[in-house]
Design a protein around this motif. Sequence first.
Motif, PDB file in Angstrom:
ATOM      1  N   GLU A 116      23.092 -19.404  47.150  1.00  0.00           N
ATOM      2  CA  GLU A 116      22.439 -19.013  48.401  1.00  0.00           C
ATOM      3  C   GLU A 116      21.880 -20.240  49.114  1.00  0.00           C
ATOM      4  N   GLY A 117      21.370 -21.180  48.342  1.00  0.00           N
ATOM      5  CA  GLY A 117      20.847 -22.401  48.944  1.00  0.00           C
ATOM      6  C   GLY A 117      21.933 -23.215  49.622  1.00  0.00           C
ATOM      7  N   ALA A 119      22.910 -21.497  52.861  1.00  0.00           N
ATOM      8  CA  ALA A 119      21.886 -21.631  53.902  1.00  0.00           C
ATOM      9  C   ALA A 119      22.024 -22.935  54.682  1.00  0.00           C
ATOM     10  N   GLN A 120      22.778 -23.894  54.141  1.00  0.00           N
ATOM     11  CA  GLN A 120      22.957 -25.172  54.817  1.00  0.00           C
ATOM     12  C   GLN A 120      23.997 -25.109  55.931  1.00  0.00           C
ATOM     13  N   GLY A 157      25.056 -19.472  57.650  1.00  0.00           N
ATOM     14  CA  GLY A 157      23.976 -19.255  56.701  1.00  0.00           C
ATOM     15  C   GLY A 157      24.144 -18.180  55.655  1.00  0.00           C
ATOM     16  N   TYR A 158      25.378 -17.717  55.422  1.00  0.00           N
ATOM     17  CA  TYR A 158      25.541 -16.688  54.393  1.00  0.00           C
ATOM     18  C   TYR A 158      26.724 -17.014  53.485  1.00  0.00           C
ATOM     19  N   ARG A 218      29.780 -25.471  57.966  1.00  0.00           N
ATOM     20  CA  ARG A 218      29.068 -26.477  57.155  1.00  0.00           C
ATOM     21  C   ARG A 218      29.574 -27.887  57.424  1.00  0.00           C
TER      22      ARG A 218
END
Length: 248
Positions: free
Chosen positions: A202-203, A206-207, A211-212, A245
């Motif tokens: 999840e981290g 989030a970047q 975000g998912y 990303r």
Amino acid sequence: MRDITGRNALVTGSTSGIGRATATVLAGQGAYVLITGRDQERGDEVVDVIRAAGGKADFLRADLSDASSADILAELALDTAGGRIDILVNNAAIGALGATAGFDEALYDNHFTLNVKIPFRLVGAIAPTMVERGSGAIVNITSMAGQFAIPGMAVYGACKAALGLLTKNWAAEYGPSGVRVNAVSPGTTRTPFVAPLGDALEGLAAQSPLGYVADPAEIASAIAYLASDDASFVNGVVLNVDGGRTAI
């Protein structure tokens, strides 16, 4: 919906995750799909699901542990599909976290065997048959880890970076004969492959701007596009499907 009825597809590592989703999508678009993996029960289950939905599929067991196993799979796949593979998806992979210092040598070798050597051997065995017909599509599955640094993923990232460059080289080598070679570079995707990351997944997600964590079907859709005639003028591309990303 894209129609690839009558085409034969080989998808490595297709008993779970992105590979399974890709096999299901391709079968839903009319392809005869050869499922591969190490587990007969899981492979049969994927075949049953595809057939229950009206698709065509068979399972070919393959451990892909060395060059000879890739050669055997290529020969078996061609025999099973009547001598013709129209779509090859190189998805099977291994990925382990670890610092450079002390990284197990056998594990290192396993990474480069499955993630680089196996696609190399499969392309070397199957692409020439595509060249003979003047058509074919190959899609390699790389990773955002092959484009920028992620702590603990040096070995995995190096493998995927190598596969990304091989994609471009193969596009140049086989493109003049009508065979397109592209890659999809997924971002964080919810599969058994990344389950060991736990909450860190999840981290990572989030970047990205979106975000998912992606569903495997979202990656499979991009793979199916590159394998289809909709991408007839797309060759040598590494398509980022990572929620943005690599754009930041």
